[in-house]
Design a protein around this motif. Sequence first.
Motif, PDB file in Angstrom:
ATOM      1  N   GLY A  10       0.787  -1.217   0.000  1.00 47.42           N
ATOM      2  CA  GLY A  10       0.000   0.000   0.000  1.00 47.42           C
ATOM      3  C   GLY A  10       0.824   1.275   0.000  1.00 47.42           C
ATOM      4  O   GLY A  10       0.471   2.262  -0.654  1.00 47.42           O
ATOM      5  N   SER A  11       1.954   1.281   0.713  1.00 51.56           N
ATOM      6  CA  SER A  11       2.791   2.485   0.754  1.00 51.56           C
ATOM      7  C   SER A  11       3.455   2.754  -0.593  1.00 51.56           C
ATOM      8  O   SER A  11       3.781   3.895  -0.914  1.00 51.56           O
ATOM      9  CB  SER A  11       3.856   2.354   1.848  1.00 51.56           C
ATOM     10  N   SER A  12       3.659   1.702  -1.390  1.00 46.40           N
ATOM     11  CA  SER A  12       4.299   1.862  -2.705  1.00 46.40           C
ATOM     12  C   SER A  12       3.380   2.506  -3.732  1.00 46.40           C
ATOM     13  O   SER A  12       3.841   3.005  -4.758  1.00 46.40           O
ATOM     14  CB  SER A  12       4.767   0.497  -3.239  1.00 46.40           C
ATOM     15  N   VAL A  13       2.055   2.481  -3.472  1.00 50.70           N
ATOM     16  CA  VAL A  13       1.090   3.073  -4.409  1.00 50.70           C
ATOM     17  C   VAL A  13       0.212   4.097  -3.690  1.00 50.70           C
ATOM     18  O   VAL A  13      -0.950   4.331  -4.058  1.00 50.70           O
ATOM     19  CB  VAL A  13       0.210   1.984  -5.070  1.00 50.70           C
ATOM     20  N   ALA A  14       0.772   4.749  -2.667  1.00 58.02           N
ATOM     21  CA  ALA A  14      -0.019   5.609  -1.777  1.00 58.02           C
ATOM     22  C   ALA A  14      -0.588   6.841  -2.465  1.00 58.02           C
ATOM     23  O   ALA A  14      -1.642   7.349  -2.071  1.00 58.02           O
ATOM     24  CB  ALA A  14       0.826   6.021  -0.575  1.00 58.02           C
ATOM     25  N   ASP A  15       0.103   7.368  -3.498  1.00 62.98           N
ATOM     26  CA  ASP A  15      -0.388   8.556  -4.194  1.00 62.98           C
ATOM     27  C   ASP A  15      -0.006   8.462  -5.665  1.00 62.98           C
ATOM     28  O   ASP A  15       0.626   7.495  -6.099  1.00 62.98           O
ATOM     29  CB  ASP A  15       0.168   9.836  -3.550  1.00 62.98           C
ATOM     30  N   ALA A  16      -0.395   9.485  -6.439  1.00 60.16           N
ATOM     31  CA  ALA A  16      -0.180   9.448  -7.893  1.00 60.16           C
ATOM     32  C   ALA A  16       1.295   9.317  -8.255  1.00 60.16           C
ATOM     33  O   ALA A  16       1.664   8.549  -9.155  1.00 60.16           O
ATOM     34  CB  ALA A  16      -0.771  10.708  -8.531  1.00 60.16           C
ATOM     35  N   GLU A  17       2.152  10.050  -7.543  1.00 57.02           N
ATOM     36  CA  GLU A  17       3.594   9.989  -7.830  1.00 57.02           C
ATOM     37  C   GLU A  17       4.130   8.576  -7.647  1.00 57.02           C
ATOM     38  O   GLU A  17       4.890   8.063  -8.481  1.00 57.02           O
ATOM     39  CB  GLU A  17       4.330  10.968  -6.914  1.00 57.02           C
ATOM     40  N   VAL A  19       2.357   5.794  -7.662  1.00 58.09           N
ATOM     41  CA  VAL A  19       1.737   4.891  -8.643  1.00 58.09           C
ATOM     42  C   VAL A  19       2.543   4.912  -9.940  1.00 58.09           C
ATOM     43  O   VAL A  19       2.838   3.862 -10.530  1.00 58.09           O
ATOM     44  CB  VAL A  19       0.269   5.285  -8.905  1.00 58.09           C
ATOM     45  N   PHE A  20       2.940   6.102 -10.386  1.00 57.61           N
ATOM     46  CA  PHE A  20       3.737   6.195 -11.610  1.00 57.61           C
ATOM     47  C   PHE A  20       5.137   5.603 -11.401  1.00 57.61           C
ATOM     48  O   PHE A  20       5.724   5.045 -12.337  1.00 57.61           O
ATOM     49  CB  PHE A  20       3.825   7.649 -12.099  1.00 57.61           C
ATOM     50  N   ASN A  21       5.669   5.744 -10.204  1.00 58.45           N
ATOM     51  CA  ASN A  21       6.956   5.118  -9.898  1.00 58.45           C
ATOM     52  C   ASN A  21       6.870   3.604 -10.054  1.00 58.45           C
ATOM     53  O   ASN A  21       7.747   2.973 -10.653  1.00 58.45           O
ATOM     54  CB  ASN A  21       7.386   5.474  -8.476  1.00 58.45           C
ATOM     55  N   VAL A  22       5.784   3.010  -9.525  1.00 57.36           N
ATOM     56  CA  VAL A  22       5.566   1.559  -9.668  1.00 57.36           C
ATOM     57  C   VAL A  22       5.379   1.207 -11.138  1.00 57.36           C
ATOM     58  O   VAL A  22       5.933   0.199 -11.624  1.00 57.36           O
ATOM     59  CB  VAL A  22       4.350   1.112  -8.835  1.00 57.36           C
ATOM     60  N   ALA A  23       4.646   2.024 -11.856  1.00 60.09           N
ATOM     61  CA  ALA A  23       4.425   1.770 -13.289  1.00 60.09           C
ATOM     62  C   ALA A  23       5.746   1.713 -14.043  1.00 60.09           C
ATOM     63  O   ALA A  23       5.934   0.867 -14.935  1.00 60.09           O
ATOM     64  CB  ALA A  23       3.515   2.848 -13.876  1.00 60.09           C
ATOM     65  N   ARG A  24       6.679   2.592 -13.678  1.00 62.30           N
ATOM     66  CA  ARG A  24       7.987   2.586 -14.352  1.00 62.30           C
ATOM     67  C   ARG A  24       8.786   1.329 -14.000  1.00 62.30           C
ATOM     68  O   ARG A  24       9.456   0.749 -14.861  1.00 62.30           O
ATOM     69  CB  ARG A  24       8.765   3.856 -13.982  1.00 62.30           C
ATOM     70  N   ILE A  25       8.730   0.892 -12.749  1.00 54.29           N
ATOM     71  CA  ILE A  25       9.425  -0.341 -12.354  1.00 54.29           C
ATOM     72  C   ILE A  25       8.881  -1.529 -13.148  1.00 54.29           C
ATOM     73  O   ILE A  25       9.631  -2.354 -13.678  1.00 54.29           O
ATOM     74  CB  ILE A  25       9.257  -0.596 -10.838  1.00 54.29           C
ATOM     75  N   VAL A  26       7.561  -1.598 -13.238  1.00 56.04           N
ATOM     76  CA  VAL A  26       6.906  -2.708 -13.937  1.00 56.04           C
ATOM     77  C   VAL A  26       7.263  -2.693 -15.423  1.00 56.04           C
ATOM     78  O   VAL A  26       7.613  -3.740 -16.007  1.00 56.04           O
ATOM     79  CB  VAL A  26       5.377  -2.622 -13.751  1.00 56.04           C
ATOM     80  N   THR A  27       7.194  -1.521 -16.055  1.00 55.08           N
ATOM     81  CA  THR A  27       7.446  -1.452 -17.494  1.00 55.08           C
ATOM     82  C   THR A  27       8.927  -1.678 -17.822  1.00 55.08           C
ATOM     83  O   THR A  27       9.251  -2.208 -18.898  1.00 55.08           O
ATOM     84  CB  THR A  27       6.974  -0.102 -18.068  1.00 55.08           C
ATOM     85  N   GLU A  28       9.821  -1.295 -16.916  1.00 48.69           N
ATOM     86  CA  GLU A  28      11.243  -1.600 -17.120  1.00 48.69           C
ATOM     87  C   GLU A  28      11.466  -3.119 -17.124  1.00 48.69           C
ATOM     88  O   GLU A  28      12.258  -3.632 -17.928  1.00 48.69           O
ATOM     89  CB  GLU A  28      12.087  -0.959 -16.018  1.00 48.69           C
ATOM     90  N   ILE A  76      -9.579  -0.233  -6.518  1.00 44.40           N
ATOM     91  CA  ILE A  76      -9.137   1.128  -6.831  1.00 44.40           C
ATOM     92  C   ILE A  76      -7.668   1.137  -7.241  1.00 44.40           C
ATOM     93  O   ILE A  76      -7.291   1.729  -8.262  1.00 44.40           O
ATOM     94  CB  ILE A  76      -9.362   2.050  -5.617  1.00 44.40           C
ATOM     95  N   SER A  77      -6.815   0.465  -6.468  1.00 41.30           N
ATOM     96  CA  SER A  77      -5.370   0.545  -6.734  1.00 41.30           C
ATOM     97  C   SER A  77      -4.980  -0.144  -8.039  1.00 41.30           C
ATOM     98  O   SER A  77      -4.117   0.352  -8.766  1.00 41.30           O
ATOM     99  CB  SER A  77      -4.569  -0.031  -5.558  1.00 41.30           C
ATOM    100  N   ILE A  78      -5.612  -1.291  -8.368  1.00 41.68           N
ATOM    101  CA  ILE A  78      -5.224  -1.975  -9.623  1.00 41.68           C
ATOM    102  C   ILE A  78      -5.651  -1.159 -10.835  1.00 41.68           C
ATOM    103  O   ILE A  78      -4.930  -1.107 -11.848  1.00 41.68           O
ATOM    104  CB  ILE A  78      -5.771  -3.414  -9.711  1.00 41.68           C
ATOM    105  N   SER A  79      -6.816  -0.506 -10.748  1.00 45.30           N
ATOM    106  CA  SER A  79      -7.258   0.281 -11.900  1.00 45.30           C
ATOM    107  C   SER A  79      -6.385   1.516 -12.083  1.00 45.30           C
ATOM    108  O   SER A  79      -6.031   1.872 -13.219  1.00 45.30           O
ATOM    109  CB  SER A  79      -8.729   0.677 -11.739  1.00 45.30           C
ATOM    110  N   LEU A  80      -5.997   2.164 -10.973  1.00 43.27           N
ATOM    111  CA  LEU A  80      -5.122   3.334 -11.083  1.00 43.27           C
ATOM    112  C   LEU A  80      -3.758   2.962 -11.649  1.00 43.27           C
ATOM    113  O   LEU A  80      -3.206   3.677 -12.498  1.00 43.27           O
ATOM    114  CB  LEU A  80      -4.968   3.998  -9.710  1.00 43.27           C
ATOM    115  N   LEU A  81      -3.202   1.826 -11.177  1.00 40.21           N
ATOM    116  CA  LEU A  81      -1.904   1.407 -11.703  1.00 40.21           C
ATOM    117  C   LEU A  81      -2.015   1.041 -13.177  1.00 40.21           C
ATOM    118  O   LEU A  81      -1.134   1.389 -13.986  1.00 40.21           O
ATOM    119  CB  LEU A  81      -1.360   0.211 -10.902  1.00 40.21           C
TER     120      LEU A  81
END
Length: 402
Positions: A10-17, A19-28, A76-81
Motif C-alpha cells: 500500500g505504501s508503494s502506491v499511496a499517491d499518484a507519484e 503509482v507512476f513510480n511503480v508503473a515505471r518499475i513494472v514497465t522496465e 481502486i489501486s489496480i485500476s489506477l496502476l
Amino acid sequence: MSLIVQKFGGSSVADAERVFNVARIVTETYDKGNDVVVVVSAQGDTTDDLIAKGNEINPNASKRERDMLVSAGEQISISLLAMAIEKLGYPVISLLGWQAGFLTSSSHTSARIRRVTPNRIRKELDKKCIVVVAGFQGISRYDDITTLGRGGSDTSAVAIAAAMHADLCQIYTDVEGVYTADPRKVPNAKKLQDISYDEMLELATLGAQVLNNRSVEMAKKYNIELEVLSSLVKAPGTIVKEKSKMEKMLISGVAKDTDVARVSVIGIPDSPGFAFKMFSKLSTKNINVDIILQSIGRDGKKDISFTVAADRADEVKSALKDYIENIGAKDMVCSTEVAKISIVGAGMESHAGVATKMFEALYDAQINIQMIATSEIKVSVLIDKKDADRAVTAIHEKFFAE
C-alpha cells in the motif's frame, strides 16, 4: 524470457507519484522481455479508512459485508496502476481476485486459498499484456467475495508464482530488504543478503512486518525464490530461499510483537486433563496459543499462563469464563500491556549460550522477563510493552556490535 511476479504494498502506491513510480518499475521489467504479473495492495491507509467507515454505519456488521467493503480498496489501486501503465504506452489489464482465478475458503476476513486457476492471466500474457491483479482477495464456492486477512497480498503474489511456475517473485516494500531489526527503530540494523525460509517464517510470525508469514509458508512449500526489495530505492534486496549462505551469523534478526495478550488462569486443580480441556475450548474457536507457562503444583492447585493475539483476548475470556468457574479456579487475569521479543537464527542450533547472551542484554538494560519460549532456531521472551523498543535495541547491540 522469464515470468516475473511483482507485488507492491500500500505504501508503494499511496499517491499518484508513487503509482507512476511503480508503473515505471513494472514497465522496465517488461521491456527486458519478461512476462509480468503485478499484485497490488490497497493504497496507503485505504483498508483502515474503509473499516472505519463501516464501523460508523454498523460496528457489528457481518464478516461477509466487511469483505465486500474492504475488497474495494484493491479494485481502486489496480485500476489506477493500470491507467498509469496505459499512459506510459504499454498494453495492460487489471483483474480482480476472482477474475484471476483465486478460489478460497468461505471464512470471511481470514479466508485460505484453496486453488488458483490462472487461465485468464495466461490468456492476457499471451496477448503480451502486463497483468495487474488485486491482492488480498478471492471468491468462495458460494460466489462470495472473500479476503485473506492482513498481509494477504503477499500470499496472493506467491500463490500466483506457484500456480504459474514463475521464475521469480519480487516483494516490493518501503524498506530495502530484510534487516536484522526494524531499521526505523534500530539505526545500525544490517540488511541481510539472503535468509532461509525457516528463519524468515519465524521472523514473520514473531512480528517482523516485512513479509506475511503465510506467504513464506507457501514459498517454502513450492520452493518459490523471493526477493524483498524497495520500490523507492534502486538497490539489491534480500533473497529468501531454502538455505542461506550466511552460516557464520549466530542469529539473523531480532523481532518485536506488541500485538500480544498474556492470560493467566490461577488456581486450577493440579490433576490430569484440566489443561487439555481448557485449551481445547480455545482450539474450537480457532484461537492460537503461543507461549505457555505452568507453575509447579502446590496444595492441589497450579497456575497456567499463556499468550494469544491481543485482538482475541476478549474471546479467550468469554470462552473460558464458565469453565474456570465450574472447576473452581481462583481467578483469570488478562493483560495486553506486554510485548514478545524474539531472536531468530539457524546458527543457534550449533552454538551454546545464545539464550544467555540475550538474557544478559535484558539484564544490562534492567528489563524483566515474564515468560520464555525456545525452539531450535528461536528464543522468545515476554516483557512489559513499555520496554519493547529498548529491549530490541539492547539485544541487537549485544549480537551485532561491530
